[in-house]
Design a protein around this motif. Structure first.
Motif, PDB file in Angstrom:
ATOM      1  N   MET A 253       0.843  -1.184   0.000  1.00 30.13           N
ATOM      2  CA  MET A 253       0.000   0.000   0.000  1.00 30.13           C
ATOM      3  C   MET A 253       0.886   1.244   0.000  1.00 30.13           C
ATOM      4  SD  MET A 253      -2.827   1.226   2.773  1.00 30.13           S
ATOM      5  CE  MET A 253      -4.283   0.666   1.928  1.00 30.13           C
ATOM      6  N   ALA A 254       0.537   2.213  -0.801  1.00 32.56           N
ATOM      7  CA  ALA A 254       1.315   3.452  -0.909  1.00 32.56           C
ATOM      8  C   ALA A 254       1.133   4.299   0.339  1.00 32.56           C
ATOM      9  CB  ALA A 254       0.873   4.233  -2.140  1.00 32.56           C
ATOM     10  N   THR A 255       2.205   4.949   0.757  1.00 29.10           N
ATOM     11  CA  THR A 255       2.145   5.861   1.882  1.00 29.10           C
ATOM     12  C   THR A 255       1.588   7.194   1.402  1.00 29.10           C
ATOM     13  OG1 THR A 255       4.094   4.820   2.836  1.00 29.10           O
ATOM     14  CG2 THR A 255       3.515   6.986   3.669  1.00 29.10           C
ATOM     15  N   LEU A 256       0.630   7.729   2.130  1.00 28.01           N
ATOM     16  CA  LEU A 256       0.059   9.023   1.778  1.00 28.01           C
ATOM     17  C   LEU A 256       0.798  10.101   2.561  1.00 28.01           C
ATOM     18  CD1 LEU A 256      -2.072  10.512   0.145  1.00 28.01           C
ATOM     19  CD2 LEU A 256      -3.634  10.211   2.058  1.00 28.01           C
ATOM     20  N   HIS A 257       1.530  10.947   1.865  1.00 28.22           N
ATOM     21  CA  HIS A 257       2.265  12.035   2.499  1.00 28.22           C
ATOM     22  C   HIS A 257       1.354  13.238   2.651  1.00 28.22           C
ATOM     23  CE1 HIS A 257       6.243  10.148   2.229  1.00 28.22           C
ATOM     24  NE2 HIS A 257       5.710   9.540   1.192  1.00 28.22           N
ATOM     25  N   LYS A 258       1.680  14.098   3.558  1.00 28.86           N
ATOM     26  CA  LYS A 258       0.882  15.297   3.779  1.00 28.86           C
ATOM     27  C   LYS A 258       0.817  16.146   2.504  1.00 28.86           C
ATOM     28  CE  LYS A 258      -1.036  17.604   7.190  1.00 28.86           C
ATOM     29  NZ  LYS A 258      -2.229  17.073   7.816  1.00 28.86           N
ATOM     30  N   ILE A 259       1.964  16.341   1.854  1.00 28.88           N
ATOM     31  CA  ILE A 259       2.012  17.114   0.607  1.00 28.88           C
ATOM     32  C   ILE A 259       2.878  16.357  -0.387  1.00 28.88           C
ATOM     33  CG2 ILE A 259       2.763  19.266  -0.487  1.00 28.88           C
ATOM     34  CD1 ILE A 259       2.285  20.636   2.236  1.00 28.88           C
ATOM     35  N   THR A 260       2.321  16.076  -1.553  1.00 28.58           N
ATOM     36  CA  THR A 260       3.055  15.410  -2.627  1.00 28.58           C
ATOM     37  C   THR A 260       2.751  16.127  -3.932  1.00 28.58           C
ATOM     38  OG1 THR A 260       2.872  13.274  -1.502  1.00 28.58           O
ATOM     39  CG2 THR A 260       3.451  13.232  -3.839  1.00 28.58           C
ATOM     40  N   PRO A 261       3.751  16.708  -4.583  1.00 29.62           N
ATOM     41  CA  PRO A 261       3.500  17.361  -5.874  1.00 29.62           C
ATOM     42  C   PRO A 261       2.975  16.361  -6.907  1.00 29.62           C
ATOM     43  CG  PRO A 261       5.653  17.969  -5.007  1.00 29.62           C
ATOM     44  CD  PRO A 261       5.138  16.846  -4.153  1.00 29.62           C
ATOM     45  N   CYS A 262       1.977  16.794  -7.665  1.00 28.32           N
ATOM     46  CA  CYS A 262       1.407  15.989  -8.738  1.00 28.32           C
ATOM     47  C   CYS A 262       1.698  16.692 -10.062  1.00 28.32           C
ATOM     48  CB  CYS A 262      -0.099  15.831  -8.540  1.00 28.32           C
ATOM     49  SG  CYS A 262      -0.883  14.824  -9.820  1.00 28.32           S
ATOM     50  N   LEU A 263       2.354  15.987 -10.962  1.00 26.96           N
ATOM     51  CA  LEU A 263       2.756  16.540 -12.254  1.00 26.96           C
ATOM     52  C   LEU A 263       1.848  15.975 -13.343  1.00 26.96           C
ATOM     53  CD1 LEU A 263       6.590  15.993 -11.727  1.00 26.96           C
ATOM     54  CD2 LEU A 263       5.265  18.071 -11.249  1.00 26.96           C
ATOM     55  N   TRP A 264       1.246  16.848 -14.142  1.00 26.40           N
ATOM     56  CA  TRP A 264       0.271  16.461 -15.169  1.00 26.40           C
ATOM     57  C   TRP A 264       0.973  16.242 -16.504  1.00 26.40           C
ATOM     58  CZ3 TRP A 264      -5.315  17.083 -14.709  1.00 26.40           C
ATOM     59  CH2 TRP A 264      -6.010  16.927 -15.920  1.00 26.40           C
ATOM     60  N   TYR A 265       0.785  15.075 -17.079  1.00 27.77           N
ATOM     61  CA  TYR A 265       1.371  14.733 -18.369  1.00 27.77           C
ATOM     62  C   TYR A 265       0.275  14.330 -19.351  1.00 27.77           C
ATOM     63  CZ  TYR A 265       5.801  14.514 -15.875  1.00 27.77           C
ATOM     64  OH  TYR A 265       6.907  14.830 -15.129  1.00 27.77           O
ATOM     65  N   ASP A 266       0.624  14.323 -20.595  1.00 29.15           N
ATOM     66  CA  ASP A 266      -0.271  13.866 -21.653  1.00 29.15           C
ATOM     67  C   ASP A 266       0.266  12.538 -22.194  1.00 29.15           C
ATOM     68  OD1 ASP A 266      -2.142  13.583 -23.655  1.00 29.15           O
ATOM     69  OD2 ASP A 266      -1.292  15.137 -24.937  1.00 29.15           O
ATOM     70  N   GLY A 267       0.154  11.490 -21.365  1.00 26.78           N
ATOM     71  CA  GLY A 267       0.576  10.162 -21.794  1.00 26.78           C
ATOM     72  C   GLY A 267       2.027   9.823 -21.546  1.00 26.78           C
ATOM     73  N   GLN A 268       2.801  10.716 -20.937  1.00 25.99           N
ATOM     74  CA  GLN A 268       4.237  10.473 -20.763  1.00 25.99           C
ATOM     75  C   GLN A 268       4.661  10.327 -19.297  1.00 25.99           C
ATOM     76  OE1 GLN A 268       5.256  14.165 -22.724  1.00 25.99           O
ATOM     77  NE2 GLN A 268       6.178  13.010 -24.420  1.00 25.99           N
ATOM     78  N   ALA A 269       3.728  10.159 -18.384  1.00 25.18           N
ATOM     79  CA  ALA A 269       4.065  10.143 -16.953  1.00 25.18           C
ATOM     80  C   ALA A 269       5.053   9.038 -16.593  1.00 25.18           C
ATOM     81  CB  ALA A 269       2.800  10.018 -16.107  1.00 25.18           C
ATOM     82  N   GLU A 270       4.818   7.826 -17.080  1.00 24.04           N
ATOM     83  CA  GLU A 270       5.715   6.725 -16.730  1.00 24.04           C
ATOM     84  C   GLU A 270       7.088   6.909 -17.371  1.00 24.04           C
ATOM     85  OE1 GLU A 270       5.439   1.938 -16.150  1.00 24.04           O
ATOM     86  OE2 GLU A 270       4.496   2.762 -17.951  1.00 24.04           O
ATOM     87  N   GLU A 271       7.127   7.335 -18.616  1.00 22.63           N
ATOM     88  CA  GLU A 271       8.398   7.592 -19.302  1.00 22.63           C
ATOM     89  C   GLU A 271       9.187   8.676 -18.567  1.00 22.63           C
ATOM     90  OE1 GLU A 271       9.666   9.918 -23.343  1.00 22.63           O
ATOM     91  OE2 GLU A 271       8.016   8.492 -23.528  1.00 22.63           O
ATOM     92  N   ALA A 272       8.510   9.766 -18.191  1.00 27.38           N
ATOM     93  CA  ALA A 272       9.174  10.851 -17.473  1.00 27.38           C
ATOM     94  C   ALA A 272       9.686  10.376 -16.113  1.00 27.38           C
ATOM     95  CB  ALA A 272       8.222  12.035 -17.308  1.00 27.38           C
ATOM     96  N   ALA A 273       8.859   9.654 -15.378  1.00 19.61           N
ATOM     97  CA  ALA A 273       9.271   9.161 -14.061  1.00 19.61           C
ATOM     98  C   ALA A 273      10.493   8.255 -14.171  1.00 19.61           C
ATOM     99  CB  ALA A 273       8.113   8.434 -13.386  1.00 19.61           C
ATOM    100  N   ASN A 274      10.498   7.369 -15.152  1.00 18.36           N
ATOM    101  CA  ASN A 274      11.667   6.491 -15.351  1.00 18.36           C
ATOM    102  C   ASN A 274      12.916   7.304 -15.669  1.00 18.36           C
ATOM    103  OD1 ASN A 274      10.779   3.796 -14.866  1.00 18.36           O
ATOM    104  ND2 ASN A 274       9.561   3.927 -16.727  1.00 18.36           N
ATOM    105  N   PHE A 275      12.768   8.348 -16.476  1.00 15.96           N
ATOM    106  CA  PHE A 275      13.900   9.218 -16.792  1.00 15.96           C
ATOM    107  C   PHE A 275      14.394   9.915 -15.525  1.00 15.96           C
ATOM    108  CE2 PHE A 275      15.150  13.639 -18.113  1.00 15.96           C
ATOM    109  CZ  PHE A 275      16.406  13.306 -18.588  1.00 15.96           C
ATOM    110  N   TYR A 276      13.491  10.499 -14.764  1.00 19.54           N
ATOM    111  CA  TYR A 276      13.883  11.237 -13.562  1.00 19.54           C
ATOM    112  C   TYR A 276      14.566  10.339 -12.534  1.00 19.54           C
ATOM    113  CZ  TYR A 276      10.648  14.756 -15.461  1.00 19.54           C
ATOM    114  OH  TYR A 276      10.000  15.652 -16.266  1.00 19.54           O
ATOM    115  N   VAL A 277      14.028   9.143 -12.297  1.00 25.57           N
ATOM    116  CA  VAL A 277      14.655   8.274 -11.289  1.00 25.57           C
ATOM    117  C   VAL A 277      16.037   7.803 -11.730  1.00 25.57           C
ATOM    118  CG1 VAL A 277      12.435   7.557 -10.284  1.00 25.57           C
ATOM    119  CG2 VAL A 277      13.549   6.098 -11.975  1.00 25.57           C
ATOM    120  N   SER A 278      16.306   7.828 -13.035  1.00 24.33           N
ATOM    121  CA  SER A 278      17.640   7.448 -13.508  1.00 24.33           C
ATOM    122  C   SER A 278      18.679   8.526 -13.205  1.00 24.33           C
ATOM    123  CB  SER A 278      17.611   7.171 -15.013  1.00 24.33           C
ATOM    124  OG  SER A 278      17.561   8.376 -15.767  1.00 24.33           O
TER     125      SER A 278
END
Length: 160
Positions: free
Chosen positions: A1-26
């Motif tokens: 189960m995911a931990t719910l943080h008090k504040i977590t930024p949410c970034l809006w993408y047009d179909g590229q969220a997983e690709e962007a996240a993989n790039f950023y974590v690298s």
């Protein structure tokens, strides 16, 4: 189960969220994808496509949402990276501006997804906190002439 943080930024993408996240974590140590939620048959997007990806960058939780083409990133929000060396500034600057990213000024850039970042050496903040107002002015004026922040140039301005 995911931990719910008090504040977590949410970034809006047009179909590229997983690709962007993989790039950023690298790019950052202590970074990882923590979850992927997919659209169901009852939702407006293609069933099975990624709706939300949760991830951490250097321990900071973020959410990437594939919300569609209605909204785009602007410079009104950015992620700031505190760098310990010029080498770290150079490396992150190069990776974030690659493949369609755009340089801006004073350490700001946009990555290939349109998200704004500030790549800032910690040394800049130290110089801007100097009790000598003249040094602070010279460092600030020098910073305004830069795209990518160059520590040696800031040090030179501080000593002038």
């Amino acid at each position: 189960m995911a931990t719910l943080h008090k504040i977590t930024p949410c970034l809006w993408y047009d179909g590229q969220a997983e690709e962007a996240a993989n790039f950023y974590v690298s790019l950052f140590p202590d970074s990882r994808i923590t979850g992927v939620q997919r659209y169901s048959e009852a939702e407006p997007s293609a069933a099975g496509s990624v709706m939300v990806v949760t991830f951490e960058l250097a321990g900071q939780p973020l959410i990437g949402l594939n919300g569609g083409p209605q909204f785009h990133f602007t410079e009104a929000i950015s992620l700031q990276i505190g760098c310990d060396s010029q080498e770290e500034v150079d490396e992150l600057w190069g990776k974030l501006t690659a493949d369609g990213g755009e340089e801006s000024q004073c350490g700001w850039l946009k990555d290939r997804y349109g998200l704004s970042w500030q790549v800032v050496p910690r040394r800049l903040f130290e110089l801007l906190e100097d009790p000598d107002a003249g040094r602070v002015t010279r460092v600030t004026q020098r910073m305004y002439t830069m795209r990518k922040i160059e520590i040696a140039s800031l040090e030179e301005a501080a000593k002038a």
